[in-house]
Design a protein around this motif. Structure first.
Motif, PDB file in Angstrom:
ATOM      1  N   ARG A 392      25.317 -15.001 -24.404  1.00  0.00           N
ATOM      2  CA  ARG A 392      26.356 -15.899 -23.901  1.00  0.00           C
ATOM      3  C   ARG A 392      27.715 -15.403 -24.391  1.00  0.00           C
ATOM      4  O   ARG A 392      27.839 -14.971 -25.538  1.00  0.00           O
ATOM      5  CB  ARG A 392      26.131 -17.334 -24.379  1.00  0.00           C
ATOM      6  N   SER A 415      31.465 -19.612 -22.667  1.00  0.00           N
ATOM      7  CA  SER A 415      30.077 -19.780 -22.222  1.00  0.00           C
ATOM      8  C   SER A 415      29.871 -21.090 -21.475  1.00  0.00           C
ATOM      9  O   SER A 415      28.927 -21.212 -20.680  1.00  0.00           O
ATOM     10  CB  SER A 415      29.134 -19.706 -23.423  1.00  0.00           C
ATOM     11  N   PHE A 418      30.046 -21.250 -17.232  1.00  0.00           N
ATOM     12  CA  PHE A 418      29.054 -20.631 -16.359  1.00  0.00           C
ATOM     13  C   PHE A 418      27.728 -21.369 -16.482  1.00  0.00           C
ATOM     14  O   PHE A 418      27.347 -21.812 -17.568  1.00  0.00           O
ATOM     15  CB  PHE A 418      28.853 -19.145 -16.752  1.00  0.00           C
ATOM     16  N   ASP A 420      23.594 -21.537 -16.549  1.00  0.00           N
ATOM     17  CA  ASP A 420      22.654 -20.634 -17.220  1.00  0.00           C
ATOM     18  C   ASP A 420      22.252 -19.476 -16.307  1.00  0.00           C
ATOM     19  O   ASP A 420      22.104 -18.337 -16.764  1.00  0.00           O
ATOM     20  CB  ASP A 420      21.407 -21.406 -17.663  1.00  0.00           C
ATOM     21  N   THR A 423      25.143 -17.043 -16.145  1.00  0.00           N
ATOM     22  CA  THR A 423      25.228 -16.324 -17.420  1.00  0.00           C
ATOM     23  C   THR A 423      24.149 -15.256 -17.505  1.00  0.00           C
ATOM     24  O   THR A 423      24.400 -14.130 -17.960  1.00  0.00           O
ATOM     25  CB  THR A 423      25.090 -17.306 -18.595  1.00  0.00           C
ATOM     26  N   SER A 483      32.636 -12.100 -12.424  1.00  0.00           N
ATOM     27  CA  SER A 483      32.790 -13.325 -13.209  1.00  0.00           C
ATOM     28  C   SER A 483      33.799 -14.280 -12.571  1.00  0.00           C
ATOM     29  O   SER A 483      33.740 -15.491 -12.775  1.00  0.00           O
ATOM     30  CB  SER A 483      33.220 -13.002 -14.646  1.00  0.00           C
ATOM     31  N   SER A 487      30.933 -18.393 -11.273  1.00  0.00           N
ATOM     32  CA  SER A 487      31.315 -19.324 -12.326  1.00  0.00           C
ATOM     33  C   SER A 487      31.117 -20.743 -11.849  1.00  0.00           C
ATOM     34  O   SER A 487      31.035 -21.011 -10.644  1.00  0.00           O
ATOM     35  CB  SER A 487      32.784 -19.096 -12.697  1.00  0.00           C
ATOM     36  N   TRP A 587      33.961 -11.110 -21.087  1.00  0.00           N
ATOM     37  CA  TRP A 587      32.979 -10.179 -20.527  1.00  0.00           C
ATOM     38  C   TRP A 587      33.406  -8.729 -20.723  1.00  0.00           C
ATOM     39  O   TRP A 587      32.548  -7.840 -20.894  1.00  0.00           O
ATOM     40  CB  TRP A 587      32.785 -10.453 -19.034  1.00  0.00           C
TER      41      TRP A 587
END
Length: 965
Positions: A392, A415, A418, A420, A423, A483, A487, A587
């Protein structure tokens, strides 16, 4: 020491501003291959503007030879200047971005000017160091940001140096100006693409096409690996009879599997009503999913037995569906089960305590004949929520109240932004970067295309090891790009995913969309890779060396001495990019820390030294202004010391929040910035308004100020003393008119500066006088402020344009003064009579001229639409400039530029006065906020160049037989 002979540069004299602005505005619509699509950065300047400004900053103005007594006449200088304008006109076109013929013309002109300058200074004691005719000075942008200026300096043939405090910006610049130069002409080493998409593969692999192809190939390799690892988390959906019934083109396809494009979610919180027994209820701003009118797909919540489900419906939705569960503005909603209002305070409390959940509302499927919206199933939701990521992005987010929405609702870590599954997907692609780097290294070594040295990319390596790290860097940008689309902050735009940063804030989104990385539709992984590879292939510059480093512009050690400096510093109350760029840094750091440990060493993006007047960081507005001013003075002082004395410095200022008053156009940030520039030792010798936003129609943006002002600065000569306020005013009266004549197109032949931009452009010659001296002293001995200087400059502009200045006939002077008081409304005859006598005319005379209506004790100016439609000035016995101006407007509005040109051809002697009156009336209307009236004058000036051209094509067919009043 011998003085440096520094010819004036083109940018200090003239620019083909219309052509630059048109190209800059058009560029906003360019997407594929544009550097802005490599990685998001905010408020980038257009390539066209940066390229033109740099070129004009580097080439000598042809008039300098006359100044040095070389015998070149004015006409010859203008002819040579026009040739430079022609280069700029071609240079700024998007299609010429990599046109070597056009670029070489520009490079040759730059070299010619540089060798002339070197020859002039051949006897200077530092000639060997400063004036090497075989080597151009390097360029430097100390606020490099998105990299536009360094990239364009490189394209024009200079070694390019970029520095920035923000590590995300540094990495963008490394990818744009540092990496490409090392891998030009490389053939791709990766496994040939299995998804060619009809790409025409090159045999020569010229420029950066090989590097771009490898980005694609290894991106596809990552796609296969990631899909193998994640396919159970992204299952396909079987076509059911319910789905085929809603979509006729799917009938007969029952049982087939369709790929999911996206899942549309609503956030949930426990109901505040005890009767709901703590049930999770949806918090959504709309139930509409796609389409419009009768074709709309929307979610209908079905409440049964204290529970609810979502069914997708088609047709025209009701008003309730459009509002979702929202109540009014802000974060106010209602409970779907009980109707109980949910105030923002309750929502924030529940969210901050970790009770913000999510509920699947709809799925969007990919079919061969378009997108399909379907109702969700419990199994779909369970699969989506079953992901368990091992990594994460642990980056604590800023809580800035103005720019950071999610932390107000308990989402305080990257974290939290996002799901799961998102992610897990991003983490999977992230983990594959190690594998892809190893594979590139093995493939490059076995191909023999690159040397097998182990010199890393950060140390200047150009072998197989560095190439593997370069491919990793570009594919890391693919992860960062993804990303922005993968999201829990992405909205659904009806047919596409809306990126998180559609504005310069981190927003809070209630109903969000989760896209499938492996679909062939919106937001997929291969799409992100393709965006990156197209930029590498189409926009970056092979060959010329470039360097990017992380450095604070306020630190002297980060500057390259004797460089050509062009920069776009942060403006006064800028968005704190350090806060919002943590989103990407979360990231980018794990992706590239091994490759660039020095740049990506901090846990978060550095914030304390970011140069922005942020009251949240600096204890209020006063502290923020003090911090910004002192920091900007330091930075500008460093720029002044580091810049090459033969070149002016160009500084972009993003002009915004304009205040139009009787004193002119200005704002606190602008004045603070000018103070910093002048206090650092610069003299401002020019200002150019550059339009960096795409217009959406003149009628919408009639009074939109230019997006940027480019300041042209020279180091102030140390021996220049102070002058008095009276002397300053005298110099303004003596020197400003010539500059204003040039700006409105009086003698230069170039298209005039639009009225909306004149006040900004005229700051240049006005501030050139003010900033030339150590100080301008008031009567009490105090130093005149920048604000007071701007007021006097604006008054000089007003005086120059005012018909009462003596350049206009008496009828026009009367009309102008009457318009100032009443516009198109009626006023008392007695007052009009008194005013007319004072101006040297009469109400009857003005009425005879056909510009006013008089009767019943009232007087009214006629609007341009009320003027005679068949008017011919060659037969009019009394033609004030006022009448000629408004007849020109009538002809332009009703019949276009050619017809207006035909009219001008019949009264060419009035052309300059018509134009000057238009500027005056625009300024008057703008300050009084008469939008409709102002637009007509702005449009006349905006079309003036074309009107004059049409006039000359027609030929000046006659002269007026009436009075020349």
């Amino acid at each position: 020491m011998t003085d440096i002979k520094s010819p004036k540069k083109l940018i200090e004299v003239a620019l083909p501003l219309d052509d630059i602005n048109a190209a800059a505005a058009r560029e906003k619509s360019i997407r594929h291959g544009h550097p802005s699509t490599l990685h998001l950065w905010w408020a980038r300047r257009p390539l066209a503007a940066a390229r033109a400004v740099l070129f004009a900053q580097l080439v000598n103005d042809p008039g300098y030879q006359r100044e040095l007594g070389y015998g070149v006449n004015k006409q010859e200088a203008e002819r040579k200047r026009e040739k430079l304008f022609d280069i700029i006109r071609e240079l700024v076109k998007w299609e010429n971005t990599n046109n070597e013929e056009v670029l070489n013309r520009a490079r040759e002109a730059i070299w010619e000017s540089w060798r002339e300058t070197c020859h002039l200074n051949r006897n200077h004691p530092q000639a060997a160091e400063l004036f090497n005719p075989e080597k151009l000075p390097a360029a430097h942008d100390p606020f490099a940001g998105g990299g536009t200026i360094p990239l364009e300096a490189q394209r024009l043939g200079l070694q390019s140096n970029a520095s920035d405090l923000n590590p995300v910006a540094v990495m963008i610049n490394k990818s744009m100006v540092e990496i490409p130069a090392r891998f030009s002409g490389i053939s791709p080493v990766g496994p040939e693409s299995a998804i060619k998409k009809q790409r025409v593969l090159s045999e020569k692999w010229e420029g950066l096409s090989g590097l771009a192809e490898d980005v694609r190939r290894y991106g596809e390799w990552m796609q296969k690996k990631a899909h193998d690892a994640l396919k159970n988390h992204y299952p396909k959906v079987v076509v059911t009879s319910e789905i085929s019934e809603s979509y006729p083109h799917l009938r007969g396809s029952e049982g087939q599997e369709l790929t999911v494009i996206a899942w549309v979610w609503a956030r949930t919180i426990p109901s505040p009503n005890p009767a709901a027994m703590g049930k999770e209820i949806p918090i959504t701003s709309t139930f509409v999913i796609a389409g419009s009118g009768e074709k709309t797909a929307f979610v209908e919540p079905v409440v049964e037995g204290g529970n609810y489900r979502f069914d997708v419906k088609f047709g025209k939705p009701g008003s309730e569906a459009k509002k979702g569960t929202k109540l009014g503005r802000g974060a106010n909603f209602f409970c779907l089960l009980t109707g109980t209002p949910i105030p923002e305070k309750y929502l924030k409390k529940e969210a901050s305590e970790g009770r913000l959940g999510q509920k699947l509302m709809a799925v969007i499927l990919e079919s061969s004949k378009g997108k399909v919206v379907a109702s969700p199933s419990l199994e779909m939701e369970e699969v989506a929520l079953s992901a368990s990521p091992s990594f994460r992005p642990d980056v604590e987010l800023s809580k800035h109240p103005q720019y950071m929405g999610p932390p107000r609702y308990g989402m305080t870590n990257a974290s939290d932004l996002f799901t799961d599954r998102q992610t897990l997907a991003l983490g999977t692609f992230l983990s594959l970067l190690d594998d892809v780097e190893k594979k590139v290294l093995d493939d490059a070594a076995s191909s023999g295309a690159l040397s097998n040295d182990k010199e890393p990319l950060r140390s200047g390596g150009a072998g197989a090891f560095a190439y593997a790290q370069a491919i990793r860097t570009y594919l890391s940008f693919g992860v960062d790009r993804s990303s922005n689309y993968w999201s829990a902050l992405n909205a659904w735009g009806g047919g596409f995913v809306v990126q998180v940063f559609s504005r310069q804030v981190l927003p809070m989104v209630w109903d969000f969309v989760e896209v499938n990385p492996f679909s062939s539709s919106t937001g997929n992984w291969l799409g992100a890779v393709e965006w990156v590879s197209k930029v590498v292939e189409r926009s970056l510059v092979p060959g010329n060396s470039g360097f990017a480093l992380q450095a604070d512009a306020s630190s002297k050690v980060s500057y390259l001495e004797n460089s050509v400096i062009s920069t776009d510093p942060p403006y006064y109350d800028n968005v704190p990019y350090a806060d919002i760029s943590d989103y990407f840094y979360a990231w980018l750091r794990p992706a590239l820390k091994k490759v660039y440990p020095e740049v990506l060493g901090t846990i978060n993006v550095p914030k304390s030294n970011e140069l922005v007047a942020d009251s949240q960081r600096h204890g209020g507005k006063q502290g923020a202004e003090k911090y910004f001013l002192s920091g900007m003075i330091e930075a500008m002082s460093n720029i002044s010391e580091a810049s090459h004395s033969s070149f002016p410095v160009t500084i972009y200022y993003a002009f915004r929040q304009g205040e139009s008053t009787d004193e002119g156009t200005g704002n606190t940030g602008w004045e603070t910035f000018l103070n910093a520039v002048i206090d650092s030792g610069f003299s401002i010798v020019g200002t150019w308004p550059i339009r960096t936003e795409r217009p959406t129609g003149m009628k919408v943006n009639w009074n939109a100020l230019a997006s940027s002002i480019v300041l042209v600065c020279r180091k102030r000569e140390s021996y220049v003393g102070s002058i008095s306020r009276r002397e300053f005013q005298r110099y303004l009266r003596e020197q400003m008119p010539e500059s204003l004549e040039t700006m409105i197109g009086g003698e230069s032949g170039q298209a005039p500066i639009a009225p909306v931009d004149l006040a900004q452009a005229a700051i240049g010659p006005g501030m050139a006088i003010y900033s030339k001296y150590e100080a301008v002293l008031n009567q009490d001995g105090s130093r005149m402020s920048v604000h007071d200087a701007l007021v006097l400059i604006n008054r000089t502009i007003t005086d120059f344009l005012n018909p009462d200045s003596g350049n206009f006939d008496a009828d026009t002077q009367f009309c102008s003064s009457w318009f100032d008081q009443y516009a198109w409304s009626e006023g008392p005859f007695g007052e009009a009579d008194t005013l007319a006598r004072a101006k040297g005319t009469s109400v009857d005379g003005v009425r005879e001229a056909g510009v006013v209506e008089s009767g019943g004790g009232k007087v009214r100016l006629l609007k341009w639409g009320e003027f005679e439609s068949d008017w011919d000035p060659t037969y009019d016995k009394r033609t004030p400039v006022w009448e000629a101006c408004h007849q020109m407007i009538r002809r332009l509005q009703n019949h276009g530029e050619s017809a207006a040109g035909e009219l001008l051809a019949k009264m060419p002697e009035k052309g300059e006065a018509i134009r000057q009156l238009s500027y005056h009336l625009y300024t008057l209307c703008e300050r009084k906020r008469w939008a409709e009236e102002a637009r007509a004058y702005n449009e006349l000036i905006g079309s003036w160049h074309a009107i004059v051209a049409a006039s000359h094509e027609t030929g000046h067919t006659g002269e007026q037989v009436g009075l020349d009043i």
